[in-house]
Write a protein that holds these residues in place. Structure first.
Motif, short mmCIF file in Angstrom:
data_model
loop_
_atom_site.label_atom_id
_atom_site.label_comp_id
_atom_site.label_asym_id
_atom_site.label_seq_id
_atom_site.Cartn_x
_atom_site.Cartn_y
_atom_site.Cartn_z
N UNK A 16 0.81 -1.21 0.00
CA UNK A 16 0.00 0.00 0.00
C UNK A 16 0.84 1.27 0.00
N UNK A 17 0.15 2.39 0.07
CA UNK A 17 0.81 3.71 -0.01
C UNK A 17 0.31 4.62 1.11
N UNK A 18 1.18 5.54 1.49
CA UNK A 18 0.84 6.62 2.39
C UNK A 18 1.59 7.86 1.96
N UNK A 57 17.47 19.31 -5.30
CA UNK A 57 18.30 18.18 -4.91
C UNK A 57 17.55 17.31 -3.92
N UNK A 58 17.61 15.99 -4.16
CA UNK A 58 16.99 15.03 -3.26
C UNK A 58 17.92 13.85 -3.03
N UNK A 59 17.76 13.22 -1.89
CA UNK A 59 18.54 12.02 -1.56
C UNK A 59 17.63 10.99 -0.91
N UNK A 60 17.97 9.72 -1.10
CA UNK A 60 17.19 8.63 -0.52
C UNK A 60 18.14 7.58 0.04
N UNK A 61 17.70 6.92 1.10
CA UNK A 61 18.45 5.77 1.57
C UNK A 61 18.23 4.62 0.60
N UNK A 62 19.17 3.71 0.58
CA UNK A 62 19.06 2.58 -0.35
C UNK A 62 17.80 1.76 -0.09
N UNK A 63 17.38 1.71 1.16
CA UNK A 63 16.24 0.87 1.52
C UNK A 63 14.91 1.38 0.97
N UNK A 64 14.85 2.66 0.61
CA UNK A 64 13.58 3.22 0.12
C UNK A 64 13.66 3.73 -1.31
N UNK A 65 14.85 3.73 -1.87
CA UNK A 65 15.04 4.26 -3.22
C UNK A 65 14.15 3.52 -4.21
N UNK A 66 13.45 4.28 -5.04
CA UNK A 66 12.55 3.68 -6.01
C UNK A 66 11.13 3.46 -5.50
N UNK A 67 10.94 3.59 -4.20
CA UNK A 67 9.60 3.40 -3.62
C UNK A 67 9.07 4.67 -2.97
N UNK A 68 9.95 5.49 -2.43
CA UNK A 68 9.55 6.73 -1.76
C UNK A 68 9.95 7.93 -2.63
N UNK A 85 4.46 1.08 -2.36
CA UNK A 85 4.93 -0.30 -2.22
C UNK A 85 5.54 -0.51 -0.82
N UNK A 86 4.79 -0.13 0.18
CA UNK A 86 5.29 -0.22 1.55
C UNK A 86 5.50 -1.67 1.97
N UNK A 87 6.51 -1.85 2.79
CA UNK A 87 6.87 -3.17 3.29
C UNK A 87 6.77 -3.17 4.81
N UNK A 88 6.57 -4.32 5.42
CA UNK A 88 6.51 -4.37 6.90
C UNK A 88 7.74 -3.75 7.56
N UNK A 122 5.23 10.73 13.45
CA UNK A 122 3.96 10.11 13.09
C UNK A 122 4.22 8.64 12.83
N UNK A 123 3.31 7.79 13.29
CA UNK A 123 3.52 6.35 13.22
C UNK A 123 3.05 5.77 11.89
N UNK A 124 3.92 5.01 11.27
CA UNK A 124 3.58 4.24 10.07
C UNK A 124 3.69 2.77 10.42
N UNK A 125 2.61 2.03 10.23
CA UNK A 125 2.58 0.60 10.51
C UNK A 125 2.13 -0.14 9.27
N UNK A 126 2.94 -1.09 8.82
CA UNK A 126 2.65 -1.84 7.61
C UNK A 126 2.47 -3.31 7.99
N UNK A 127 1.29 -3.83 7.73
CA UNK A 127 1.01 -5.21 8.07
C UNK A 127 1.35 -6.12 6.87
N UNK A 128 1.74 -7.36 7.15
CA UNK A 128 2.13 -8.28 6.05
C UNK A 128 0.96 -8.59 5.13
#
Length: 128
Positions: A16-18, A57-68, A85-88, A122-128
Motif C-alpha cells: 500500500x501507499x501513504x 536536490x533530493x537524496x534517498x536511503x538505499x532501503x527506500x530508493x525507487x519506492x519513496x 509499495x510499503x513493506x513491513x 507520526x507512526x507508520x505501521x505496515x502489516x504483512x
C-alpha cells in the motif's frame, strides 16, 4: 522557533501507499533543507530522504530508493514524503527534521545529529 509538524501516518497493508506531510508552525519551512527520518524503538534513528531548500536536490536511503518520493511545495510551505509499495520493515515512527543553518550536507547524508529542529513524529505501521 521553527517547529515541524508531521501528519499522514497510519496503518496499511504491505504494497500500500501513504503520504506524509510536514509543515512548520512559523511557516518558514521553504528556507531550509528538510529531511525525513525514521526510528523503531530500540534502534537508531535512520535517515530516509532529504530535499534541498529549492527542491532541486533530493537524496534517498538505499532501503527506500525507487519506492519513496520526497517533494516540497514552497508556496504552501509544505514538504511531503510519498511512500509506495510499503513493506513491513518500513514500519516506524517517521520524523520531519530541518537543518536550521540552511545547509544541505547533514540532511543529505542522513545525519540526524546535524539536524536542528524535529517534529514529534507520526507512526507508520505496515502489516504483512
Amino acid at each position: 522557533q521553527l517547529q515541524p509538524v508531521e501528519s499522514g501516518g497510519g496503518l496499511v497493508h504491505a504494497g500500500g501507499s501513504l503520504r506524509l506531510s510536514c509543515a512548520a508552525s512559523d511557516g518558514n519551512l521553504q528556507h531550509y533543507a528538510v529531511g525525513w527520518f525514521r526510528q523503531v524503538p530500540g534502534k537508531e534513528r535512520e535517515g530516509v530522504s532529504c530535499i534541498s531548500d529549492s527542491g532541486l536536490h533530493t537524496n534517498y536511503s538505499d532501503s527506500v530508493k525507487g519506492r519513496f518520493t520526497i517533494s516540497r511545495d514552497n508556496g504552501k510551505r509544505m514538504v511531503y514524503l510519498q511512500m509506495d509499495n510499503l513493506k513491513p520493515e518500513d514500519s516506524a515512527y517517521y520524523y520531519c527534521a530541518v537543518d536550521g543553518t540552511g545547509n544541505y550536507y547533514y540532511c543529505a547524508a542522513g545525519r540526524a545529529d546535524g539536524m536542528d529542529y524535529w517534529g514529534k513524529g507520526t507512526l507508520v505501521a505496515v502489516s504483512p
